[in-house]
Scaffold this motif. Structure first.
Motif, PDB file in Angstrom:
ATOM      1  N   ASP A 201      10.152   1.643  -7.707  1.00  0.00           N
ATOM      2  CA  ASP A 201       9.175   0.705  -7.139  1.00  0.00           C
ATOM      3  C   ASP A 201       8.220   0.192  -8.210  1.00  0.00           C
ATOM      4  OD1 ASP A 201      10.303   1.020  -4.654  1.00  0.00           O
ATOM      5  OD2 ASP A 201       8.871   2.549  -3.988  1.00  0.00           O
ATOM      6  N   GLN A 205       7.917  -3.711  -9.224  1.00  0.00           N
ATOM      7  CA  GLN A 205       6.696  -4.501  -9.156  1.00  0.00           C
ATOM      8  C   GLN A 205       6.318  -5.066 -10.528  1.00  0.00           C
ATOM      9  OE1 GLN A 205       3.354  -3.285  -6.935  1.00  0.00           O
ATOM     10  NE2 GLN A 205       4.501  -2.349  -5.283  1.00  0.00           N
ATOM     11  N   GLY A 315      -6.207  -6.862   1.810  1.00  0.00           N
ATOM     12  CA  GLY A 315      -5.921  -5.495   1.402  1.00  0.00           C
ATOM     13  C   GLY A 315      -7.221  -4.777   1.106  1.00  0.00           C
ATOM     14  N   ASP A 319      -5.462   0.842   1.046  1.00  0.00           N
ATOM     15  CA  ASP A 319      -4.096   0.314   0.988  1.00  0.00           C
ATOM     16  C   ASP A 319      -3.514   0.470  -0.411  1.00  0.00           C
ATOM     17  OD1 ASP A 319      -4.247  -0.445   3.641  1.00  0.00           O
ATOM     18  OD2 ASP A 319      -5.023  -2.451   3.168  1.00  0.00           O
ATOM     19  N   ASN A 323      -0.191   2.437  -1.425  1.00  0.00           N
ATOM     20  CA  ASN A 323       0.948   1.602  -1.791  1.00  0.00           C
ATOM     21  C   ASN A 323       1.324   1.676  -3.262  1.00  0.00           C
ATOM     22  OD1 ASN A 323       1.090   0.646   0.856  1.00  0.00           O
ATOM     23  ND2 ASN A 323      -0.263  -1.078   0.440  1.00  0.00           N
ATOM     24  N   ARG A 324       0.376   1.982  -4.128  1.00  0.00           N
ATOM     25  CA  ARG A 324       0.675   1.923  -5.553  1.00  0.00           C
ATOM     26  C   ARG A 324       1.674   3.020  -5.936  1.00  0.00           C
ATOM     27  NH1 ARG A 324      -2.884  -0.937  -9.011  1.00  0.00           N
ATOM     28  NH2 ARG A 324      -1.674  -0.023 -10.710  1.00  0.00           N
ATOM     29  N   LYS A 496      -2.269  -8.683  -5.801  1.00  0.00           N
ATOM     30  CA  LYS A 496      -1.151  -8.060  -5.073  1.00  0.00           C
ATOM     31  C   LYS A 496      -0.590  -6.873  -5.833  1.00  0.00           C
ATOM     32  CE  LYS A 496       0.433 -12.054  -2.377  1.00  0.00           C
ATOM     33  NZ  LYS A 496       1.562 -12.974  -2.117  1.00  0.00           N
ATOM     34  N   LYS A 497      -0.494  -6.995  -7.146  1.00  0.00           N
ATOM     35  CA  LYS A 497      -0.010  -5.855  -7.935  1.00  0.00           C
ATOM     36  C   LYS A 497      -0.987  -4.693  -7.864  1.00  0.00           C
ATOM     37  CE  LYS A 497       1.913  -4.606 -12.409  1.00  0.00           C
ATOM     38  NZ  LYS A 497       1.158  -3.361 -12.575  1.00  0.00           N
ATOM     39  N   LEU A 499      -2.924  -4.021  -5.389  1.00  0.00           N
ATOM     40  CA  LEU A 499      -2.806  -3.459  -4.037  1.00  0.00           C
ATOM     41  C   LEU A 499      -1.458  -2.804  -3.791  1.00  0.00           C
ATOM     42  CD1 LEU A 499      -4.474  -6.333  -1.997  1.00  0.00           C
ATOM     43  CD2 LEU A 499      -5.441  -4.076  -2.414  1.00  0.00           C
ATOM     44  N   THR A 501       1.330  -4.502  -3.238  1.00  0.00           N
ATOM     45  CA  THR A 501       2.026  -5.311  -2.212  1.00  0.00           C
ATOM     46  C   THR A 501       2.712  -6.517  -2.835  1.00  0.00           C
ATOM     47  OG1 THR A 501      -0.002  -6.557  -1.763  1.00  0.00           O
ATOM     48  CG2 THR A 501       0.423  -4.590  -0.419  1.00  0.00           C
ATOM     49  N   ASP A 503       5.702  -6.984  -3.524  1.00  0.00           N
ATOM     50  CA  ASP A 503       7.007  -7.269  -2.915  1.00  0.00           C
ATOM     51  C   ASP A 503       6.878  -8.179  -1.713  1.00  0.00           C
ATOM     52  OD1 ASP A 503       8.257  -5.764  -4.761  1.00  0.00           O
ATOM     53  OD2 ASP A 503       8.416  -3.970  -3.536  1.00  0.00           O
ATOM     54  N   ASP A 504       5.693  -8.244  -1.113  1.00  0.00           N
ATOM     55  CA  ASP A 504       5.520  -9.030   0.120  1.00  0.00           C
ATOM     56  C   ASP A 504       5.617 -10.525  -0.168  1.00  0.00           C
ATOM     57  OD1 ASP A 504       5.160  -6.603   1.259  1.00  0.00           O
ATOM     58  OD2 ASP A 504       2.970  -6.729   1.317  1.00  0.00           O
TER      59      ASP A 504
END
Length: 504
Positions: A201, A205, A315, A319, A323-324, A496-497, A499, A501, A503-504
């Motif tokens: 993952d 990312q 976020g 989160d 998520n990280r 996003k990185k 957070l 997220t 991939d979203d």
């Protein structure tokens, strides 16, 4: 003639290998994830961790092992020495030698009268004294031979013939209680598999982050290329107008030279942008796993204004912590360290195992000494209890606990860093949005100033230097607008990185 027409049509229908590939952001992401070598390495690492987990599971099950051996000895083992072998082989001769001598002495010691009396008595049996003594002597000799043969049999029975030895065994071991070491090993293997998955993952990312940065950099450079081309046209048009004015005597050569310098600067800026755009495309091709000379075009590079409606990224710090993948990997490291401590503690606990098997050998001694295969079944319980090891296990457990404490500190520090990164990225995105608003307003104002300057120059009320200043301000405002649009996009990617997220 028709054949030539069809040939031309077919040649036109075949796509050229040098055709431009139009790529969207999603297609670039997909190719990068498919072709990234580091991501492939992480996938292999996860496969390794999965096989290690499966291997750890087998420690709960009974293990069967077989052992076979052959040995050749230059001399065989002997239970009897040479003197004992000789005595047993000549036991009949030794036992009957005295009896044979006595019979011979008995016959020689008889007087004629005694011998005659014995002959008279033996007539009943139809023999004489000499014949009787001869028969007894023969029987004694036969008895000696029989005893010697039996003695030799005893010697042969004691022969081991151990020059060629075959041996083997099949053993079954079933762990009953290993002090918790097998449980700890399995938990460590599962955590190792989770860490490998989190590593995938993290690489995923990071790959998406690199793709997005390269993609929007190309979009930014393509917009700046159009801006540089527009600026070059503006300066070129001004240069043409100034040259006409010089020929008519309403402008000086100094003004013409100033415009020429600005024209050269515009051409150099366009060259620099083109070179940067080529390098940026090569970088994106490398990330996506394409040949560096692939002719690519991006779906968003021709947009005059980038969409920023999705500038808000939702976020929170919690989160990000959940998520990280980097934080999850550190948590896995902490859990693995705890299980390593449990594994070391098992060294001070008793271990119990059920064992059983079948052993065989040739020669064997299960029914005397026999030169053939023979075996025996056995079953039992093996118990190992540590008594004293000079504190070796205790020192190792303390060291493992220290490693766990360090891993916890690293995790706590990483969490603080992630929270700070999320806050910084949020502020940067908000700031980028404000910059974009101001840049758009500045671009509109610069556009109006340039229009007014061009109109005044054509009417002769404004000098060329004022037009050049307006053009420079217009170029700066448009460039800032492009930078602000790209900064919004990159700030979204960074947040996003942060957070976890992306991939979203």
């Amino acid at each position: 003639m028709k054949g030539i027409v069809w040939l031309l049509l077919l040649s036109g229908a075949v796509p050229s290998s040098a055709a431009t590939h139009v790529l969207s952001l999603d297609s670039c992401r997909a190719m990068a994830l498919r072709n990234n070598k580091q991501l492939a390495v992480s996938e292999l690492q996860r496969d390794v961790a999965t096989n290690m987990r499966k291997s750890a599971r087998t420690k709960y099950l009974p293990h069967v092992s077989a052992v076979g051996s052959y040995m050749y000895n230059s001399r065989e083992l002997s239970i009897l020495n040479d003197r004992q072998k000789g005595a047993l082989s000549g036991i009949g001769t030794t036992a009957t030698s005295g009896l044979a001598g006595s019979l011979q002495g008995f016959g020689e010691g008889l007087t004629d009268a005694q011998k005659a009396a014995l002959d008279e008595a033996l007539k009943v049996f139809g023999t004489t004294t000499d014949q009787a003594l001869g028969n007894i002597g023969a029987q004694v000799t036969g008895l000696a031979s029989a005893l010697n043969a039996e003695g030799q049999k005893v010697v042969d029975a004691f022969r081991t013939d151990t020059r060629n030895i075959f041996a083997g065994s099949v053993m079954v071991t079933q762990p009953i209680f290993m002090g918790g070491s097998i449980v700890a090993m399995n938990k460590m293997a599962r955590l190792g598999e989770q860490m490998a998955a989190n590593g995938i993952d993290a690489k995923r990312q990071q790959t998406l982050f690199d793709v997005d940065n390269a993609y929007w950099t190309i979009v930014s450079l393509k917009n700046k290329k159009r801006l540089a081309e527009s600026y070059l046209k503006l300066v070129g048009r001004l240069d043409s107008d100034v040259q006409k004015m010089i020929r008519e005597g309403v402008a000086t050569r100094s003004e013409g030279l100033s415009v020429k310098v600005r024209l050269n600067e515009a051409e150099m800026s366009l060259t620099q942008v083109n070179d940067g755009l080529v390098l940026a495309r090569m970088l994106l091709c490398q990330i996506c796993g394409l040949p560096l000379d692939t002719d690519i075009a991006l779906a968003d590079e021709d947009s005059c204004s980038l969409p920023t409606a999705d500038a808000t990224v939702y976020g929170s710090h919690s989160d990000a912590v959940n998520n990280r993948p980097e934080l999850q990997m550190l948590q896995n490291a902490v859990d693995i360290s705890k299980q390593a401590t449990n594994l070391l503690k098992a060294g001070n606990l008793p271990q119990v195992a059920l064992i059983g098997g079948y052993s065989f050998s040739n020669p064997n001694v299960f029914n005397g000494f026999q030169n053939k295969f023979g075996g025996v079944w056995s079953v039992g319980v093996l118990v190992r209890v540590p008594i004293w090891n000079w504190g070796d296990v205790a020192y190792k457990v303390r060291a493992a606990k220290g490693a766990t404490a360090m891993a916890n500190l690293e995790l706590a520090e990483a969490r603080e860093g992630v929270e700070l990164q999320v806050s910084q990225s949020s502020f940067k995105l908000s700031e980028a949005g404000k910059k974009l608003t101001m840049a758009k307003a500045s671009a509109e104002q610069a556009e109006e100033n340039l229009r007014s300057a061009n109109l005044g120059f054509r009417e002769g009320v404004i000098q060329s230097t004022t037009v050049m200043e307006a053009q420079t301000a217009w170029l700066k405002a448009q460039s800032q607008k492009i930078d602000a649009e790209i900064e919004v996009k990159l700030s979204q990617v960074n947040l996003k990185k942060a957070l976890g997220t992306l991939d979203d």
